[in-house]
Scaffold this active site. Sequence first.
Site, PDB file in Angstrom:
ATOM      1  N   CYS A 263       0.795  -1.234   0.000  1.00 23.59           N
ATOM      2  CA  CYS A 263       0.000   0.000   0.000  1.00 23.59           C
ATOM      3  C   CYS A 263       0.826   1.282   0.000  1.00 23.59           C
ATOM      4  O   CYS A 263       0.714   2.088  -0.921  1.00 23.59           O
ATOM      5  CB  CYS A 263      -0.941   0.000   1.193  1.00 23.59           C
ATOM      6  SG  CYS A 263      -1.961  -1.463   1.224  1.00 23.59           S
ATOM      7  N   LYS A 266       2.948   1.993  -3.203  1.00 26.62           N
ATOM      8  CA  LYS A 266       2.090   2.178  -4.393  1.00 26.62           C
ATOM      9  C   LYS A 266       1.229   3.445  -4.251  1.00 26.62           C
ATOM     10  O   LYS A 266       1.103   4.224  -5.195  1.00 26.62           O
ATOM     11  CB  LYS A 266       1.210   0.929  -4.512  1.00 26.62           C
ATOM     12  CG  LYS A 266      -0.047   1.049  -5.311  1.00 26.62           C
ATOM     13  CD  LYS A 266      -0.749  -0.290  -5.425  1.00 26.62           C
ATOM     14  CE  LYS A 266      -1.743  -0.572  -4.309  1.00 26.62           C
ATOM     15  NZ  LYS A 266      -2.987   0.186  -4.336  1.00 26.62           N
TER      16      LYS A 266
END
Length: 437
Positions: A263, A266
Amino acid sequence: MRIAMIGTGYVGLVSGACLSEFGHNVVCIDKDAAKVEALRQGVIPIFEPGLEEVVGANARAGRLTFESAMAQAVSEAEAVFIAVGTPSRRGDGHADLSYVFAAAEELACHLRDYTVVITKSTVPVGTSHQVKQIIARARPDARFDVCSNPEFLREGSAIEDFRRPDRVIVGCDSDRARDVIREIYRPLYLHETPIVFTNPETSELIKYAANAFLATKITFINEIADLCEKVGADVQDVARGIGLDGRIGAKFLHAGPGFGGSCFPKDTLALLKTSQDHEAPARIVEAVVAVNEERKRRMAGKIEAAFGGVRGKTVAVLGLTFKPNTDDMRDAPSLAIVPQLQAAGATVRAYDPEGGKEARKLLDVTLCDSAYEALDGADGVVILTEWNEFRALDVARMKALLKHPLMVDLRNIYRPAHMAAEGFTYVSIGRAMAAPQ
Ligand code: UGA
């Protein structure tokens, strides 16, 4: 309520299982027929504490089922969640929305009565609006609303995070859809969970801003840790000292080898892309991304320095996943650190309680079955992930197994004074090196 959950990845499976635990009838849909068949047999594709039990109990109760085709589940659902992957697009860091749009296109065909379509995948600002246009184009006759409802669960504690969230964020332009969402999350009213209703663009941005802020907090304390090492300060005490200030807060101030996972890396990149597209510079997030990347690379140098060079030496590595209680290796610091040690001439023997299977695909290391096996005959040990089972290893046994009593602890799980007293050279993050007494 009847709910269809499209995507049985991390977010989809956890959300689907937990919503069925709330009492809703949930059908989880995935194109991968083999995965669906395995889920029907109770085989969970990821390691997440508690998930197998929640899936099993609700499947047995008949509230949670798995399908590879959308048609029936979507046509019967009052709410359809889109929880498919949004990986970083190769080249520009933008979130790849092709799976989200394909799901929207396909579900549109099956809409029957009024349905609320909810984007749960982490999607850039404006995506819910695009999903709405896709569905409206495909089915001009359909009665539906599109809402954004980002997920804030953490790998390793996802079930608890879903059951007791700090808040639920809903981006929604329609009163009717708001009522459906209120009904979905009604069990959370018992815990007085704040439910924040806003417009879809705001909701989408909240998700990215939250992750970018947390990544910033980690990166900030990591840089302070470097300064601590230079000036003789202790980063644990600095974190406690600033974290007790209610305006700062104690969480996410644990210094380490840099953030990883599926998470933060990205989502910070995707936020940068959005800010560039809209000519609204996000220089702090830019710095966070750059500092974190460099940090992961620099950690190998720190290990090499502690070992006095690693050429011809064996390094025992404990922990390969990006954090404990998961088998997820995505963007794990180990993926940057281990190959660099190998390039510098080290042989790496590693152990991870759950990450071995994934690690085998990504790293060319000797994988051991226990921490002690990894240590056997090594020139020193490096802790890369703070799994609980590494917190209380038998120090005397470690010393007996290692050629040299050297520990590089990139998660600060041991106390320098204790390790020095046990005869170890102990190098950690943001604290003075401890020499054997
Ligand atoms: C993160 C967020 O915490 C969740 O709220 C969010 O829902 C999720 O991303 C997502 O967007 O889906 P997750 O990636 O599972 O969750 O893991 P975290 O616990 O946030 O850890 C991320 C990284 O930061 C790890 O590499 C961890 O080791 C590192 N970290 C975390 C630190 O180095 N120091 C800290 O104090 C905290």
